[in-house]
Design a protein around this motif. Structure first.
Motif, PDB file in Angstrom:
ATOM      1  N   ASP A 113      67.316 -14.073 -52.798  1.00  0.00           N
ATOM      2  CA  ASP A 113      68.123 -14.726 -51.761  1.00  0.00           C
ATOM      3  C   ASP A 113      68.970 -13.744 -50.965  1.00  0.00           C
ATOM      4  O   ASP A 113      69.637 -14.134 -50.012  1.00  0.00           O
ATOM      5  CB  ASP A 113      69.014 -15.809 -52.383  1.00  0.00           C
ATOM      6  N   ARG A 114      68.954 -12.474 -51.340  1.00  0.00           N
ATOM      7  CA  ARG A 114      69.678 -11.460 -50.580  1.00  0.00           C
ATOM      8  C   ARG A 114      69.113 -10.085 -50.916  1.00  0.00           C
ATOM      9  O   ARG A 114      68.507  -9.883 -51.955  1.00  0.00           O
ATOM     10  CB  ARG A 114      71.179 -11.503 -50.880  1.00  0.00           C
ATOM     11  N   PHE A 115      69.300  -9.164 -50.016  1.00  0.00           N
ATOM     12  CA  PHE A 115      68.949  -7.776 -50.304  1.00  0.00           C
ATOM     13  C   PHE A 115      69.809  -6.869 -49.461  1.00  0.00           C
ATOM     14  O   PHE A 115      70.361  -7.287 -48.428  1.00  0.00           O
ATOM     15  CB  PHE A 115      67.454  -7.527 -50.081  1.00  0.00           C
ATOM     16  N   GLY A 116      69.963  -5.615 -49.899  1.00  0.00           N
ATOM     17  CA  GLY A 116      70.893  -4.746 -49.202  1.00  0.00           C
ATOM     18  C   GLY A 116      70.456  -3.295 -49.183  1.00  0.00           C
ATOM     19  O   GLY A 116      69.658  -2.849 -50.003  1.00  0.00           O
ATOM     20  N   VAL A 117      71.010  -2.586 -48.206  1.00  0.00           N
ATOM     21  CA  VAL A 117      70.749  -1.157 -48.055  1.00  0.00           C
ATOM     22  C   VAL A 117      72.077  -0.448 -47.849  1.00  0.00           C
ATOM     23  O   VAL A 117      72.925  -0.884 -47.053  1.00  0.00           O
ATOM     24  CB  VAL A 117      69.812  -0.862 -46.864  1.00  0.00           C
ATOM     25  N   THR A 118      72.261   0.642 -48.586  1.00  0.00           N
ATOM     26  CA  THR A 118      73.427   1.505 -48.421  1.00  0.00           C
ATOM     27  C   THR A 118      73.005   2.769 -47.687  1.00  0.00           C
ATOM     28  O   THR A 118      72.119   3.496 -48.150  1.00  0.00           O
ATOM     29  CB  THR A 118      74.033   1.873 -49.788  1.00  0.00           C
ATOM     30  N   TYR A 119      73.618   3.010 -46.538  1.00  0.00           N
ATOM     31  CA  TYR A 119      73.369   4.229 -45.778  1.00  0.00           C
ATOM     32  C   TYR A 119      74.558   5.154 -46.036  1.00  0.00           C
ATOM     33  O   TYR A 119      75.574   5.089 -45.335  1.00  0.00           O
ATOM     34  CB  TYR A 119      73.224   3.919 -44.291  1.00  0.00           C
ATOM     35  N   GLY A 120      74.440   6.006 -47.045  1.00  0.00           N
ATOM     36  CA  GLY A 120      75.574   6.795 -47.487  1.00  0.00           C
ATOM     37  C   GLY A 120      75.475   8.271 -47.206  1.00  0.00           C
ATOM     38  O   GLY A 120      76.495   8.960 -47.170  1.00  0.00           O
ATOM     39  N   GLY A 121      74.274   8.810 -47.033  1.00  0.00           N
ATOM     40  CA  GLY A 121      74.115  10.235 -46.765  1.00  0.00           C
ATOM     41  C   GLY A 121      74.350  10.580 -45.312  1.00  0.00           C
ATOM     42  O   GLY A 121      74.441   9.701 -44.445  1.00  0.00           O
ATOM     43  N   TYR A 122      74.427  11.871 -45.032  1.00  0.00           N
ATOM     44  CA  TYR A 122      74.634  12.337 -43.665  1.00  0.00           C
ATOM     45  C   TYR A 122      73.489  11.851 -42.774  1.00  0.00           C
ATOM     46  O   TYR A 122      72.324  12.151 -43.021  1.00  0.00           O
ATOM     47  CB  TYR A 122      74.708  13.870 -43.638  1.00  0.00           C
ATOM     48  N   GLN A 123      73.819  11.024 -41.778  1.00  0.00           N
ATOM     49  CA  GLN A 123      72.829  10.439 -40.870  1.00  0.00           C
ATOM     50  C   GLN A 123      71.663   9.824 -41.651  1.00  0.00           C
ATOM     51  O   GLN A 123      70.502   9.936 -41.246  1.00  0.00           O
ATOM     52  CB  GLN A 123      72.320  11.481 -39.872  1.00  0.00           C
ATOM     53  N   ALA A 124      71.970   9.152 -42.729  1.00  0.00           N
ATOM     54  CA  ALA A 124      70.927   8.597 -43.593  1.00  0.00           C
ATOM     55  C   ALA A 124      70.002   7.648 -42.846  1.00  0.00           C
ATOM     56  O   ALA A 124      68.804   7.585 -43.118  1.00  0.00           O
ATOM     57  CB  ALA A 124      71.557   7.888 -44.789  1.00  0.00           C
ATOM     58  N   GLY A 125      70.549   6.874 -41.900  1.00  0.00           N
ATOM     59  CA  GLY A 125      69.741   5.897 -41.180  1.00  0.00           C
ATOM     60  C   GLY A 125      69.390   6.306 -39.763  1.00  0.00           C
ATOM     61  O   GLY A 125      69.171   5.423 -38.911  1.00  0.00           O
ATOM     62  N   TYR A 126      69.290   7.582 -39.517  1.00  0.00           N
ATOM     63  CA  TYR A 126      69.029   8.065 -38.156  1.00  0.00           C
ATOM     64  C   TYR A 126      67.715   7.485 -37.612  1.00  0.00           C
ATOM     65  O   TYR A 126      66.655   7.658 -38.202  1.00  0.00           O
ATOM     66  CB  TYR A 126      68.974   9.593 -38.152  1.00  0.00           C
ATOM     67  N   LYS A 127      67.813   6.777 -36.476  1.00  0.00           N
ATOM     68  CA  LYS A 127      66.677   6.169 -35.781  1.00  0.00           C
ATOM     69  C   LYS A 127      65.850   5.251 -36.696  1.00  0.00           C
ATOM     70  O   LYS A 127      64.661   5.031 -36.471  1.00  0.00           O
ATOM     71  CB  LYS A 127      65.776   7.239 -35.162  1.00  0.00           C
ATOM     72  N   ALA A 128      66.490   4.727 -37.738  1.00  0.00           N
ATOM     73  CA  ALA A 128      65.835   3.767 -38.637  1.00  0.00           C
ATOM     74  C   ALA A 128      65.976   2.354 -38.070  1.00  0.00           C
ATOM     75  O   ALA A 128      66.723   2.111 -37.105  1.00  0.00           O
ATOM     76  CB  ALA A 128      66.436   3.849 -40.035  1.00  0.00           C
ATOM     77  N   THR A 129      65.267   1.402 -38.680  1.00  0.00           N
ATOM     78  CA  THR A 129      65.283   0.009 -38.223  1.00  0.00           C
ATOM     79  C   THR A 129      65.513  -0.919 -39.407  1.00  0.00           C
ATOM     80  O   THR A 129      64.853  -0.783 -40.444  1.00  0.00           O
ATOM     81  CB  THR A 129      63.953  -0.368 -37.543  1.00  0.00           C
ATOM     82  N   PHE A 130      66.456  -1.837 -39.247  1.00  0.00           N
ATOM     83  CA  PHE A 130      66.717  -2.879 -40.251  1.00  0.00           C
ATOM     84  C   PHE A 130      66.531  -4.219 -39.565  1.00  0.00           C
ATOM     85  O   PHE A 130      67.241  -4.536 -38.610  1.00  0.00           O
ATOM     86  CB  PHE A 130      68.128  -2.734 -40.815  1.00  0.00           C
ATOM     87  N   ILE A 131      65.580  -5.030 -40.044  1.00  0.00           N
ATOM     88  CA  ILE A 131      65.267  -6.329 -39.441  1.00  0.00           C
ATOM     89  C   ILE A 131      65.729  -7.442 -40.376  1.00  0.00           C
ATOM     90  O   ILE A 131      65.282  -7.518 -41.523  1.00  0.00           O
ATOM     91  CB  ILE A 131      63.754  -6.464 -39.170  1.00  0.00           C
TER      92      ILE A 131
END
Length: 447
Positions: free
Chosen positions: A267-285
């Motif tokens: 019923d839920r899910f999560g992402v932690t972006y903790g590193g330096y530019q961890a989510g650079y140009k990434a996509t979360f839908i």
């Protein structure tokens, strides 16, 4: 140290090691041990009712059928040992379920394209040692599979084991279907792998620790109590991830990756972006008919991250101040780009298509792929260099050029000296690189 000094160091203990090994060998039950020490000595043979099998020569047990049917009086310890180059190529490697027998594939290409059914450990230590090796249709459940050699388990199908992808490109392009532990520790260790952890109710963490270790991989997990930990440099770059909880702590660890809530089973899910530019140009839908989405940003972790919210989907974003500051900076934290204008699947696919086209022009993307190309060239050169040496086990001795050494101890002299030199060089390079780039790696928001 030159070759003469290395040879002298290796030969100093030659006599002592020879006597010790002869004493050890005399303690074996020779009636239950098969030794194939020369080239093609046991090729094509059927070898049964053994406790130990040693395939030391080149192609010494090629296309053979080997079964461990006896025990050594211990729960473990019985083994098939494929030490020579191509020694167990195209062979069948089996054991009686009553004995937890191990298979050691130490030689280059030693167990390539083999078929195995063992209840002990499978250790692939040589270069390409278990490439395209497959479990038999009635395979026993292996306790662990250790892929420590370069490209050692490429193109394999790994199932229901403790799996350690430790070597450089150790499990590259491998199908991993497991309900147990997976560690991708080597550089490119699980690159382009298909990792399916959706079977069963128990699953320990998946760890992508090595640099680019899960680059381009597809990872599916369903256990809500376990984490996918992306800790290495660019370890999850360009990956497709479906997991209850993902933690990106490494430098650009989730750059250019994609998360989509549509295939999540909880019923839920999560992402932690903790590193330096961890989510650079990434996509979360995050989709309206999917689970609740939880996004955690720290420092520069969400810099240039696109967060797509479809049709008023349920989501949480931390820090909460980012909710009203799309693409901005709050409390020294970069906020993601929050996109709510996309309303249907066609618009979403067009956005993703445009983003993929723009990615090819991105300077970071270009630099990373140039780096990867150079690393591939270096990797190929190292393998070609090692191919110049004929690592061959003959009667318990290893021949490298004109230097003769014992299997274990004398080889360690050569590898220890060489490895020590590489470690010193690596430390010096890391210190230089860290000082040169320290200003670029500050874990604060990018203004």
């Amino acid at each position: 140290l030159d070759l003469t000094q290395i040879k002298k160091a290796a030969m100093d203990d030659y006599t002592e090691n020879k006597q010790r090994k002869l004493m050890e060998m005399s303690s074996y039950n020779e009636q239950s041990t098969t030794r194939c020490l020369t080239e093609s000595e046991c090729s094509g043979q059927i070898i049964n009712n053994m406790t130990y099998v040693y395939c030391n020569g080149v192609e010494s047990c090629r296309d053979a059928s080997i079964t461990i049917n006896q025990g050594s009086g211990q729960v473990t310890g019985n083994s098939i040992n494929c030490y020579g180059t191509d020694s167990c190529l195209l062979s069948e490697l089996n054991n009686n379920p009553a004995w937890n027998s191990n298979v050691y594939c130490n030689g280059e290409d030693s167990c390539q394209s083999s078929e195995y059914s063992i209840s002990g450990d499978l250790e692939c230590q040589g270069i390409n040692s278990c490439d395209n090796a497959q479990p038999s249709p009635s395979a026993l459940s292996t306790r662990s599979r250790v892929c420590s050699g370069s490209s050692s388990c490429t193109n394999m199908r790994l199932e229901d084991s403790l799996i350690y992808c430790e070597g450089n490109r150790g499990c590259d392009n491998t199908n991993i279907n497991t309900s147990n532990v997976l560690y991708c520790w080597g550089n490119y260790g699980c690159k382009d792998a298909i990792i399916d952890a959706t079977r069963g109710s128990y699953f320990d963490d998946i760890q992508c620790v090595g640099a680019k270790s899960c680059n381009g991989a597809t990872i599916k997990m369903i256990n809500e109590n376990q984490d996918l930990e992306i800790m290495g440099y660019l370890a999850g770059m360009n990956a497709n991830i479906f997991a209850y909880s993902t933690k990106g702590y490494g430098y650009r660890s989730l750059a250019f990756s994609t998360f989509d809530s549509k295939d999540q089973v909880y019923d839920r899910f999560g992402v932690t972006y903790g590193g330096y530019q961890a989510g650079y140009k990434a996509t979360f839908i995050c989709r309206a008919r999917g689970p609740q989405c939880n996004i955690y940003c720290s420092g520069t972790g969400c810099f240039q991250l696109d967060l797509i919210i479809l049709n008023d989907a349920d989501y949480n974003l931390l820090p909460t101040a980012c909710l009203d500051n799309s693409g901005g900076i709050m409390d020294d934290t970069n906020c993601p780009n929050i996109l709510t204008s996309i309303t249907n699947e066609d618009e979403l696919q067009e956005f993703l298509r445009q983003k993929e086209m723009q990615r090819e022009k991105d300077q970071v993307w270009i630099e990373i792929h140039e780096e990867m190309r150079n690393e591939q060239i270096e990797f190929d050169l190292i393998n070609d260099y090692e191919d110049e040496y004929d690592y061959q086990y003959n009667n318990g001795e290893v021949v490298i050029g004109d230097l003769m050494m014992e299997n274990d101890d004398d080889m360690r002299v050569l590898l220890g000296i060489s490895g020590g030199s590489l470690i010193i060089f690596g430390l010096m390079y890391c210190l230089y690189h860290n000082m040169k780039n320290k200003d670029d790696h500050e874990y604060i928001a990018i203004k």
